[in-house]
Design a protein around this motif. Sequence first.
Motif, mmCIF file in Angstrom:
data_model
loop_
_atom_site.group_PDB
_atom_site.id
_atom_site.type_symbol
_atom_site.label_atom_id
_atom_site.label_comp_id
_atom_site.label_asym_id
_atom_site.label_seq_id
_atom_site.Cartn_x
_atom_site.Cartn_y
_atom_site.Cartn_z
ATOM 1 N N GLY A 151 -27.531 -10.000 -5.530
ATOM 2 C CA GLY A 151 -28.372 -9.229 -4.915
ATOM 3 C C GLY A 151 -29.587 -8.305 -5.605
ATOM 4 O O GLY A 151 -30.088 -9.061 -6.762
ATOM 5 N N TRP A 152 -29.828 -7.247 -5.465
ATOM 6 C CA TRP A 152 -30.916 -6.322 -6.339
ATOM 7 C C TRP A 152 -30.124 -6.108 -7.696
ATOM 8 O O TRP A 152 -30.891 -5.574 -8.415
ATOM 9 N N THR A 153 -28.912 -6.247 -8.065
ATOM 10 C CA THR A 153 -28.637 -6.057 -9.408
ATOM 11 C C THR A 153 -28.866 -7.410 -10.227
ATOM 12 O O THR A 153 -28.551 -7.293 -11.484
ATOM 13 N N ASN A 154 -29.321 -8.339 -9.796
ATOM 14 C CA ASN A 154 -29.728 -9.439 -10.414
ATOM 15 C C ASN A 154 -30.999 -9.477 -10.797
ATOM 16 O O ASN A 154 -31.876 -9.350 -9.689
ATOM 17 N N ARG A 155 -31.738 -9.932 -12.106
ATOM 18 C CA ARG A 155 -32.847 -9.838 -12.277
ATOM 19 C C ARG A 155 -33.807 -10.931 -11.749
ATOM 20 O O ARG A 155 -34.871 -11.006 -11.439
ATOM 21 N N ASP A 156 -33.009 -11.909 -11.243
ATOM 22 C CA ASP A 156 -33.602 -13.059 -10.652
ATOM 23 C C ASP A 156 -34.324 -12.553 -9.381
ATOM 24 O O ASP A 156 -34.910 -13.334 -8.641
ATOM 25 N N SER A 157 -33.866 -11.442 -8.810
ATOM 26 C CA SER A 157 -34.022 -10.790 -7.454
ATOM 27 C C SER A 157 -35.685 -10.805 -7.363
ATOM 28 O O SER A 157 -36.267 -11.151 -6.143
#
Length: 483
Positions: free
Chosen positions: A171-177
């Motif tokens: 989710g929002w903890t992933n930089r890919d978001s």
Amino acid sequence: MMHRRSLLKASLATLGAALGAGPLAGGRTAAPALAQAGGQALAFPPGFVWGVSTSAYQVEGAVTADGRGPSVWDTFSHTPGRIVTGENGDVACDHYHRYLEDVGLMAGMGLNAYRFSIAWPRVMPTGTGAVNAKGLDFYDRLTDALLARGIEPWACLYHWDLPQALQDRGGWTNRDSAGWFTDYALAVAGRLGDRVKRWAMLNEPSVVAIFGHGTGDHAPGLRGTANYFAAIHNQNRAQGQALAALRQTGRTDWSLGTVLTVQPIKAAGGLEANRPAAVLWDAVWNRSCTDPLFLGRYPEPLEADFAPLTKAGDMETIRQPVDFLGLNYYSRLYQRLTTDGLFGTGFDGPPEGTRRTGMGWPVEPDGLLEQLLELRDRYGNPPVYVTENGADYYDWVGPEGKVEDGERIAFLRAHLAAAHQAIAQGANLKGFFAWTLLDNFEWAEGYARHFGLVAVDRETLARRPKASYYWYADTVRRNAVAV
């Protein structure tokens, strides 16, 4: 809209206007209206935008219709113990099927704008990849219905309902978001952008980070400061990256912005000992979003915490020009030092004697004035629209069969008076959106809280306009508020 489950009860401070009180069922009291002060009306500038706001998960329902995938709020609300009332948004207000009726209600108020959110899992059921055409078809129909009634669509791309499939990837903890969100934004704007001209990127990213990733009171239910910092930073990056990508399409008729909750933070009890708590919470709640956007840096109390997350080019990505800022305001916040808060601070109450909403929140219209003037002075006076303002109150049916909600009218009147005063003092305020059209699914509170101008029967889903609906319609018609 924002939910502050641990906020202590507080109440109503009007701008020099007296409240009258009368008895309600169950021994409660209501304030039917502010004193009329000789019938004085405060006129707003020509072209002032009048609207209402909603969000997809709170009103749409139809959570499995036409290929929609699950969101984090579907998962969260179906988890035992997460929602106070044990309810969920599966049906909500069934706006998905009843949107024409709801657009008619908006037209009946004479509104010229409707801020709604797009459900990411309805458009991209797994969060990335192929677009679900049937999901976008709904927003096509809604947009056309609004325009046919002379109501401008204001689309918010994200109001908390992250696809569960993306949460499963961090989710929002992933930089890919940031990339996921940008691809989604381009897909939606590419389909609707010939008619939708007003685009808000996010709604209240600090609330998503604090309650969804810090305290665990909201979806996706994560805890800890590390999750908070990652969620804030990646939402900021996503917002900036999407703003830049939409501008790069070359569309000059779009107005691009975002929606933040920004509220004055005060030391509980006015105590000097609580001032550090107020300064820190101001950084956590407000400036972790506003300072990067407008100033290109994180606030000093949090700089060291964000440093490990911030890579080369991030702040340039985040600091994008905005055509407008959506401001969600409900009250000031009061903070004290504590040993068990997320950041060593905790919510406390406002000054003694302040009245309270049904939700227990401080109702402080002068705080809206204070906040608008701070935006004027600290951030260069950007064009601002109040994109949420409203209150939960106890509604009742009067002897003539009308849904009475005089306290809500008093609340809105006082805040509009504050907005008018801010404009007179040079704040660049362009419009006001009441929260909200319908009594809806109020996040972790379920359906127990009523913020709507229109009541919704939970058995039949029948709509019933309240007294505030007719009052707001009169205000819109006059482009002025009587005080």
